[in-house]
Scaffold this active site. Structure first.
Site, PDB file in Angstrom:
ATOM      1  N   ASP A 113      -1.737 -12.768   4.797  1.00  0.00           N
ATOM      2  CA  ASP A 113      -2.711 -13.545   5.561  1.00  0.00           C
ATOM      3  C   ASP A 113      -4.072 -13.480   4.852  1.00  0.00           C
ATOM      4  O   ASP A 113      -4.733 -14.502   4.604  1.00  0.00           O
ATOM      5  CB  ASP A 113      -2.812 -12.928   6.971  1.00  0.00           C
ATOM      6  N   LYS A 153       0.877  -1.187   0.000  1.00  0.00           N
ATOM      7  CA  LYS A 153       0.000   0.000   0.000  1.00  0.00           C
ATOM      8  C   LYS A 153       0.905   1.225   0.000  1.00  0.00           C
ATOM      9  O   LYS A 153       0.845   2.080   0.900  1.00  0.00           O
ATOM     10  CB  LYS A 153      -0.924  -0.007   1.231  1.00  0.00           C
TER      11      LYS A 153
END
Ligand code: NAD
Length: 361
Positions: free
Chosen positions: A247, A191
């Site tokens: 994850d 990000k």
């Protein structure tokens, strides 16, 4: 070869699927003349019951004295109200950090026989899914500084995303090395548009890429990556990403291949030592009912033979026995569709074991 394995069955369906994986490991060892020694250790809820803590010192010692670790899964409703540092899942973080396992390899493959179990449109599924998610495992928000404090707006809490350049470099190397053996494409997911930690992450990925001129590299923001995974998963070869994004994205990648019960994982560090476990949890809703799909645990054993011991024929024997069993129409409940042969955990394990014993090189 003489192989010493630590075995942590854990909780819920962990012991059921681990038992099938061990039968397969023994069958492969018999077929290829290896001597396997197994030492069982407790972690998670099972260890809380026995030792009063989720990761006893004895378990870490047993793992460190072994060549690799086979893990089932930990956790369950009984322990859901314990404070964070006492919960069974704490054992996973403790094992990864104390064993130096910073790289998590999670292959997401759609088996041809299971294309009907893929929840995506048939024209998307037909293009195939074969992704290696390389997730950083011992840094980022799951390990960074965290806490709570009182503020004017009431109670507040924080978790810190912190990565050092070296932590990023070593996971980048894993991803590029993995890509070299595959389709030579790496997608970095971060990000970098909003997070400073992602900007450093991307700088290090870019500088590491210079050592791998034969591998192509592109970048996606995590939100776009989540979208692209369901829009066109065939575009991905290797995905490298942080602990938290990995994850989430690896669970998404697993679901588009049919079932979380199909996907294995390897947690690796700098040596050949590894910890091998299915990506699913302890599934308390189906525990003890002979309903769990043991294939993720069994394919984790195949990853162990390949990554920790460079025994690729043994790994291939297991993988081909899984493919054959699926092609013969056998299905556990999670991947069952009409017209297939419904089997339980134990039956699926026995069918795959027979395939391994009959494997012809
Ligand atoms: P989960 O993966 O255990 O289950 C999610 C869903 O998938 C459930 O419906 C379950 O029945 C199904 N499922 C999972 N594995 C399956 C298999 N092999 N065959 C067929 N169906 C399967 O995730 P959850 O429900 O979010 O978590 C349950 C417990 O597991 C929690 O305590 C959680 O913290 C823990 N957990 C542990 C690990 C681990 O040990 N590595 C990972 C994730 C969650």
């Amino acid at each position: 070869m003489k192989i010493n394995l630590a075995v942590i069955p854990g909780d819920g369906i962990g012991p059921e699927v681990t038992s099938e994986a061990l039968n397969i490991i023994k069958a492969a060892a018999g077929r290829f003349s290896h001597k396997i020694t197994l030492t069982e250790a407790a972690a998670g809820g099972a260890a809380i019951g026995k030792y009063g803590e989720p990761l006893p010192r004895e378990t870490i010692d047993i793992c460190k004295q072994s060549d690799s670790v086979i893990l089932g899964a930990v956790g369950g409703w009984q322990w859901d109200n314990l404070p964070g540092d006492k919960r069974p899942e704490r054992a996973l973080l403790g094992l990864r950090s104390s064993l130096g396992l910073y790289a998590n390899l999670r292959p997401a493959v759609l088996h041809a026989a299971l294309s009907g179990a893929c929840p995506l449109r048939p024209d998307i599924a037909q293009k195939g899914i074969n992704i290696m998610v390389v997730r950083e495992l011992t840094g980022g928000m799951y390990f960074g500084d965290k806490g709570r404090k009182r503020t004017d707006m009431g109670e507040a809490a924080w978790d810190t995303e912190l990565y050092s350049a070296e932590e990023v470099r070593r996971i980048a190397v894993r991803a590029f090395e993995s890509a070299i053996k595959r389709d030579k494409r790496v997608t970095n997911v971060d990000k970098a548009n909003v997070l400073e930690s992602s900007r450093l992450w991307r700088e290090v990925i870019l500088s590491t890429a210079q050592n791998y001129p034969g591998v192509s590299l592109n970048h996606l923001y995590a939100d776009n990556a989540a979208m692209q995974l369901v829009r066109d998963p065939s575009q991905f070869d290797v995905i490298v990403t942080t602990n938290m994004f990995g994850d989430i994205l690896s669970d998404e990648a697993s679901q588009i291949t049919g079932s979380i019960g199909m996907l294995p994982s390897a947690s690796l560090g700098d040596s050949n030592f590894g910890m091998y476990e299915p990506i699913h949890g302890s599934a308390p809703d189906i525990a003890g009912k002979n309903l769990a799909n043991p294939i993720a645990a069994i394919l984790s054993a195949a990853m162990m033979f390949r990554h920790s011991f460079a025994l690729s024929s043994e790994a291939a024997a297991i993988e081909s026995a899984v493919t054959q069993t699926l092609e013969a129409g056998y299905r556990t409940a999670d991947i069952y569709s009409e017209g297939m042969k419904h089997v339980g955990t134990k039956e699926m394990g026995s069918l795959i074991k027979k395939g391994v014993m009959d494997f012809a090189d």
